[in-house]
Design a protein around this motif. Structure first.
Motif, short mmCIF file in Angstrom:
data_model
loop_
_atom_site.label_atom_id
_atom_site.label_comp_id
_atom_site.label_asym_id
_atom_site.label_seq_id
_atom_site.Cartn_x
_atom_site.Cartn_y
_atom_site.Cartn_z
N ASP A 80 0.82 -1.21 0.00
CA ASP A 80 0.00 0.00 0.00
C ASP A 80 0.86 1.26 0.00
O ASP A 80 0.42 2.31 -0.46
CB ASP A 80 -0.92 0.03 1.22
CG ASP A 80 -2.01 -1.02 1.14
OD1 ASP A 80 -2.24 -1.54 0.02
OD2 ASP A 80 -2.60 -1.33 2.18
N VAL A 81 2.05 1.15 0.55
CA VAL A 81 2.92 2.32 0.68
C VAL A 81 3.79 2.51 -0.57
O VAL A 81 3.96 3.62 -1.06
CB VAL A 81 3.81 2.20 1.93
CG1 VAL A 81 4.78 3.36 2.02
CG2 VAL A 81 2.95 2.13 3.17
N PHE A 82 4.34 1.44 -1.08
CA PHE A 82 5.25 1.54 -2.22
C PHE A 82 4.60 0.92 -3.46
O PHE A 82 4.26 -0.25 -3.48
CB PHE A 82 6.56 0.81 -1.92
CG PHE A 82 7.31 1.43 -0.78
CD1 PHE A 82 7.97 2.62 -0.94
CD2 PHE A 82 7.32 0.83 0.47
CE1 PHE A 82 8.65 3.21 0.11
CE2 PHE A 82 7.99 1.41 1.52
CZ PHE A 82 8.65 2.61 1.35
N TYR A 83 4.43 1.74 -4.46
CA TYR A 83 3.82 1.29 -5.71
C TYR A 83 4.91 1.06 -6.74
O TYR A 83 6.05 1.43 -6.56
CB TYR A 83 2.84 2.37 -6.22
CG TYR A 83 1.80 2.75 -5.21
CD1 TYR A 83 1.94 3.91 -4.48
CD2 TYR A 83 0.69 1.95 -4.98
CE1 TYR A 83 0.99 4.27 -3.54
CE2 TYR A 83 -0.26 2.30 -4.05
CZ TYR A 83 -0.10 3.47 -3.34
OH TYR A 83 -1.03 3.81 -2.41
N ASP A 84 4.53 0.46 -7.85
CA ASP A 84 5.48 0.23 -8.93
C ASP A 84 5.94 1.54 -9.54
O ASP A 84 7.11 1.69 -9.89
CB ASP A 84 4.87 -0.67 -10.01
CG ASP A 84 4.61 -2.08 -9.51
OD1 ASP A 84 5.31 -2.49 -8.56
OD2 ASP A 84 3.73 -2.75 -10.06
N GLU A 85 5.04 2.48 -9.69
CA GLU A 85 5.39 3.77 -10.27
C GLU A 85 5.57 4.79 -9.15
O GLU A 85 4.75 4.87 -8.25
CB GLU A 85 4.27 4.26 -11.20
CG GLU A 85 4.01 3.34 -12.36
CD GLU A 85 2.84 3.83 -13.19
OE1 GLU A 85 2.50 5.02 -13.12
OE2 GLU A 85 2.26 3.01 -13.91
N PRO A 86 6.64 5.58 -9.22
CA PRO A 86 6.80 6.61 -8.19
C PRO A 86 5.68 7.64 -8.29
O PRO A 86 5.26 8.02 -9.37
CB PRO A 86 8.15 7.25 -8.51
CG PRO A 86 8.69 6.56 -9.70
CD PRO A 86 7.71 5.55 -10.18
N SER A 87 5.20 8.06 -7.15
CA SER A 87 4.14 9.05 -7.13
C SER A 87 4.51 10.15 -6.16
O SER A 87 5.53 10.09 -5.47
CB SER A 87 2.82 8.41 -6.72
OG SER A 87 2.90 7.98 -5.38
N VAL A 88 3.67 11.15 -6.10
CA VAL A 88 3.90 12.26 -5.17
C VAL A 88 3.92 11.75 -3.74
O VAL A 88 4.74 12.18 -2.93
CB VAL A 88 2.81 13.34 -5.36
CG1 VAL A 88 2.94 14.42 -4.32
CG2 VAL A 88 2.86 13.91 -6.76
N GLU A 89 3.02 10.79 -3.42
CA GLU A 89 2.97 10.25 -2.07
C GLU A 89 4.27 9.54 -1.73
O GLU A 89 4.76 9.65 -0.60
CB GLU A 89 1.79 9.28 -1.91
CG GLU A 89 0.44 9.94 -1.87
CD GLU A 89 -0.07 10.31 -3.24
OE1 GLU A 89 0.45 9.76 -4.24
OE2 GLU A 89 -0.97 11.15 -3.33
N ASP A 90 4.83 8.78 -2.69
CA ASP A 90 6.10 8.09 -2.45
C ASP A 90 7.21 9.10 -2.16
O ASP A 90 8.02 8.89 -1.26
CB ASP A 90 6.49 7.24 -3.66
CG ASP A 90 5.57 6.04 -3.83
OD1 ASP A 90 4.89 5.66 -2.86
OD2 ASP A 90 5.55 5.49 -4.95
#
Length: 154
Positions: A80-90
């Motif tokens: 839930d915290v780390f996605y495959d694509e970097p995002s603003v939340e990451d």
């Protein structure tokens, strides 16, 4: 309220209480246990009770469910915290974690225990050999330091 009146009323409101508990908790068995606990409490105070009991019983069930949910440790799935694509939340999370790593060790420990492990203040105090007030102060200072550094780098 007599014993027979209580039994009749309990049978009448039991399903309502179970439905209320199921709204808060997904486990049917846990909802049944909560209803049993509340019925026991109501039984112990049956001399002071008045008809109808459904509103009072619903409030008791709801409060008991909320207490249980608050005591549960907060868990976050890594997916839930780390996605495959970097995002603003990451990026924000990485930024906050990098700031957190600059804090004194005790503040880092308290932050991790509180926010990542979901521990209560009293548990943290016992674990680190301190008192609850000191833990609250350290946590507050750590949060303020993170906020200040986060806003300055932004």
């Amino acid at each position: 309220m007599t014993e027979n009146e209580f039994k009749t009323e309990a049978k009448r409101i039991r399903q309502l209480m179970i439905n209320t508990a199921r709204q808060y908790l997904s486990d049917f068995d846990e909802a049944e246990d909560i209803v049993q606990d509340i019925l026991l409490k109501l039984w112990q105070m049956r001399d002071e009770l008045r008809f109808p009991l459904n509103s009072f019983a619903s409030v008791l069930v709801r409060n008991h469910c909320v207490d249980i949910l608050r005591r549960r440790p907060v868990t976050i799935s890594v997916s839930d915290v780390f996605y495959d694509e970097p995002s603003v939340e990451d990026e924000r999370l990485e930024h906050i974690l990098s700031i957190m790593n600059t804090l004194p060790t005790m503040q880092q420990t308290i932050l991790r225990l509180r926010h990542m492990e979901g521990m209560e203040m009293q548990q943290i105090a016992e674990l680190i050999g301190s008192n609850e007030v000191a833990v609250r102060k350290a946590l507050s200072r750590a949060r303020k330091a993170i906020k200040a550094q986060y806003l300055n780098r932004k």
